[in-house]
Design a protein around this motif. Structure first.
Motif, short mmCIF file in Angstrom:
data_model
loop_
_atom_site.label_atom_id
_atom_site.label_comp_id
_atom_site.label_asym_id
_atom_site.label_seq_id
_atom_site.Cartn_x
_atom_site.Cartn_y
_atom_site.Cartn_z
N ARG A 92 0.83 -1.21 0.00
CA ARG A 92 0.00 0.00 0.00
C ARG A 92 0.86 1.26 0.00
N GLU A 93 1.93 1.25 0.79
CA GLU A 93 2.82 2.41 0.82
C GLU A 93 3.49 2.62 -0.52
N LEU A 94 3.90 1.55 -1.17
CA LEU A 94 4.52 1.65 -2.49
C LEU A 94 3.52 2.21 -3.50
N GLU A 95 2.29 1.71 -3.46
CA GLU A 95 1.26 2.23 -4.36
C GLU A 95 0.98 3.70 -4.09
N ALA A 96 0.94 4.07 -2.80
CA ALA A 96 0.70 5.47 -2.47
C ALA A 96 1.86 6.35 -2.94
N GLN A 97 3.08 5.88 -2.78
CA GLN A 97 4.23 6.66 -3.26
C GLN A 97 4.19 6.80 -4.76
N GLN A 98 3.84 5.73 -5.46
CA GLN A 98 3.78 5.79 -6.91
C GLN A 98 2.66 6.71 -7.37
N SER A 99 1.51 6.66 -6.68
CA SER A 99 0.40 7.52 -7.08
C SER A 99 0.70 8.98 -6.80
N LEU A 100 1.47 9.28 -5.76
CA LEU A 100 1.88 10.66 -5.49
C LEU A 100 3.04 11.08 -6.36
N ALA A 101 3.90 10.15 -6.71
CA ALA A 101 5.08 10.48 -7.49
C ALA A 101 4.71 10.89 -8.91
N THR A 102 3.73 10.28 -9.51
CA THR A 102 3.37 10.58 -10.88
C THR A 102 2.91 12.03 -11.04
N PRO A 103 1.94 12.53 -10.25
CA PRO A 103 1.57 13.94 -10.41
C PRO A 103 2.72 14.89 -10.04
#
Length: 134
Positions: A92-103
């Motif tokens: 979940r943390e990895l997904e959250a980082q990836q979802s924040l990193a893209t924008p």
């Protein structure tokens, strides 16, 4: 005759005053008795210890082994559950980082492109002498 009397008196005197043979005999008797009693006491102690070890091997050891195996199964199950939970949290943390990193990356890219454009505006509009450092 006087020699016999002197010898008898010497023997009587040595028996009355010299107690070494009697004391040595008493010491030997005491040591013998002590060793026998000590030996009996130690043999009883060893027999009791042997009995306790046998009882432990027959009764306590299987019970403890069984309880240990059951407890280890429970610990293993809990560890596997905790491991699974931590893996889910990490995912979940990895997904959250990836979802924040893209924008965030898109914003940084657009800002860097925009900055380049804004830096070109003064160069085009103003003469070269106004941009040189003073």
């Amino acid at each position: 005759m006087m020699e016999k009397i002197t010898k008898d008196v010497g023997d009587i005197q040595s028996r009355l005053l010299d107690h070494r043979p009697v004391v040595q005999g008493e010491i030997r008797y005491f040591v013998r008795e002590f060793e026998e009693k000590r030996g009996f006491r130690e043999s009883r102690l060893l027999e009791n210890l042997n009995r306790m070890v046998a009882e432990t091997q027959e009764q306590a050891l299987p019970t403890c082994t069984q309880a240990l195996q059951e407890d280890l199964r429970q610990v293993l199950a809990r560890l596997e559950a905790a491991n699974h939970m931590t893996q889910r949290i990490q995912q979940r943390e990895l997904e959250a980082q990836q979802s924040l990193a893209t924008p965030w990356l898109l914003l940084l890219r657009s800002r860097s492109r925009g900055r380049g454009k804004w830096e070109e505006v003064p160069r085009r509009c103003l003469p070269a002498w106004s941009l040189s450092p003073a």
